[in-house]
Design a protein around this motif. Structure first.
Motif, PDB file in Angstrom:
ATOM      1  N   LEU A   1       0.801  -1.228   0.000  1.00  9.95           N
ATOM      2  CA  LEU A   1       0.000   0.000   0.000  1.00  9.95           C
ATOM      3  C   LEU A   1       0.834   1.278   0.000  1.00  9.95           C
ATOM      4  O   LEU A   1       0.278   2.362  -0.172  1.00  9.95           O
ATOM      5  CB  LEU A   1      -0.924  -0.003   1.221  1.00  9.95           C
ATOM      6  CG  LEU A   1      -1.997  -1.093   1.192  1.00  9.95           C
ATOM      7  CD1 LEU A   1      -2.706  -1.200   2.539  1.00  9.95           C
ATOM      8  CD2 LEU A   1      -3.004  -0.835   0.085  1.00  9.95           C
TER       9      LEU A   1
ATOM     10  N   LEU B   1      -4.338  -7.077  -4.375  1.00  9.93           N
ATOM     11  CA  LEU B   1      -3.826  -5.829  -4.940  1.00  9.93           C
ATOM     12  C   LEU B   1      -2.529  -6.117  -5.676  1.00  9.93           C
ATOM     13  O   LEU B   1      -1.529  -6.513  -5.060  1.00  9.93           O
ATOM     14  CB  LEU B   1      -3.589  -4.804  -3.832  1.00  9.93           C
ATOM     15  CG  LEU B   1      -4.848  -4.341  -3.084  1.00  9.93           C
ATOM     16  CD1 LEU B   1      -4.465  -3.601  -1.810  1.00  9.93           C
ATOM     17  CD2 LEU B   1      -5.709  -3.461  -3.980  1.00  9.93           C
TER      18      LEU B   1
ATOM     19  N   SER C   1      -8.414   0.708  -5.299  1.00 15.95           N
ATOM     20  CA  SER C   1      -7.131   1.221  -5.778  1.00 15.95           C
ATOM     21  C   SER C   1      -6.487   2.057  -4.677  1.00 15.95           C
ATOM     22  O   SER C   1      -7.166   2.604  -3.806  1.00 15.95           O
ATOM     23  CB  SER C   1      -7.311   2.060  -7.045  1.00 15.95           C
ATOM     24  OG  SER C   1      -8.136   3.182  -6.783  1.00 15.95           O
ATOM     25  N   GLY C   2      -5.172   2.141  -4.716  1.00 18.82           N
ATOM     26  CA  GLY C   2      -4.433   2.931  -3.751  1.00 18.82           C
ATOM     27  C   GLY C   2      -3.434   3.826  -4.437  1.00 18.82           C
ATOM     28  O   GLY C   2      -2.951   3.521  -5.531  1.00 18.82           O
TER      29      GLY C   2
ATOM     30  N   LEU D   1      -6.440   4.256   0.301  1.00 20.64           N
ATOM     31  CA  LEU D   1      -7.037   3.130  -0.413  1.00 20.64           C
ATOM     32  C   LEU D   1      -8.509   3.467  -0.587  1.00 20.64           C
ATOM     33  O   LEU D   1      -9.170   3.897   0.370  1.00 20.64           O
ATOM     34  CB  LEU D   1      -6.880   1.844   0.396  1.00 20.64           C
ATOM     35  CG  LEU D   1      -7.402   0.550  -0.240  1.00 20.64           C
ATOM     36  CD1 LEU D   1      -6.545   0.163  -1.442  1.00 20.64           C
ATOM     37  CD2 LEU D   1      -7.404  -0.579   0.784  1.00 20.64           C
TER      38      LEU D   1
END
Length: 275
Positions: free
Chosen positions: A13, A33, A67-68, A73
């Protein structure tokens, strides 16, 4: 608001990433992810290498795109800051985990290993004692009930101790072993971090309590074991069994394990990747 992030979750992240929600439960949701599993969990659950602990879980549904951008996030109508404190489980000095100096009661597995099947249970201690971890993984990996199957929980406990005893030299072997386990995507992601010596916080608390023990199991060790066993329906009990078995039986150096490890199985597992 994010309470903390595990080391594995932070690695994903801290940069731009995209993916989907894989599964949603009452207190946790799993995201894929950029090919990596990350778990959003509420603050009542313990820290872990893949956990992003939140004061309140955002509204999530399986299949939802997320999505980040390295700081936040987002998915649908929610956004969550993911730049909070990073958690990493501390590991004790392996010399403090000498079973010859510990009261046998401190290392009582006491877990329902029978969930893995009566045909598996008699072999487990022998395989750990011999350092034949690839064979152990082949026998217990993916077996039993649970989001992370019971066999994977026991194996994770063994892997954390194997990495602690073997140090960085054991890393390539243990990484390949974890990647080759025939199990679920989520379970394999947790095994990958167990092979690096990282697991949920109660595992690290138990190891610290065992390392601090004088002759005879003190109250702190009993409390640490209760907290670990209380995790999930049986996950904590199986983790406790794997940890206790490994501390009491596992060869204590990477070279000892390398001599015991079956090379053909290691080569087979090396070609697969987690997730």
């Amino acid at each position: 608001m994010t309470v903390d992030l595990g080391e594995g979750a932070h690695a994903v992240l801290a940069q731009s990433c995209r993916g989907t929600v894989v599964a949603v439960y009452r207190r946790a949701a799993y995201l894929r992810l950029d090919g990596h599993i990350v778990a959003l969990v509420d603050a009542s659950l313990a820290p872990g290498p893949l956990h992003v602990r939140c004061e309140v879980l955002p509204p999530l549904r399986a299949g939802q795109p997320v999505s980040g951008d390295g700081t936040r996030l987002a998915g649908g109508h929610w956004a969550l800051r993911v730049d909070g404190p990073v958690w990493r489980g501390a590991l004790p000095d392996p010399d403090k985990l000498d079973p010859d100096k510990l009261d046998p009661g401190a290392l009582d597995p006491g877990a329902p290993v029978g969930e893995l099947g009566a045909d598996v249970e008699p072999e487990i201690a022998d395989l750990v004692r011999a350092g034949r971890l690839e064979e152990l993984a082949a026998r217990v990996g993916g077996r039993g009930p649970g989001l992370t199957p019971s066999g994977d929980d026991l194996l994770a406990g063994v892997l954390v101790v194997a990495r602690l005893f073997g140090g960085p030299a054991a890393g390539p072997r243990l990484d390949a072993l974890a990647a080759g386990v025939a199990t679920t995507e989520i379970a394999r992601a947790f095994l990958a971090w167990a092979a690096r010596g990282q697991c949920i916080a109660p595992v690290h608390d138990w190891l610290a309590a065992v390392a601090a023990v004088a002759p005879g199991p003190p109250r702190e060790l009993a409390a640490a074991r209760r907290s670990l066993v209380a995790v999930g329906a049986s996950s904590g009990a199986q983790l406790a069994a794997g940890l206790a078995l490994a501390v009491s039986q596992l060869p204590r150096t990477a070279s000892q394990m390398a001599r015991a490890g079956p090379a053909p199985l290691l080569r087979q597992s090396a070609g697969r990747s987690p997730g």
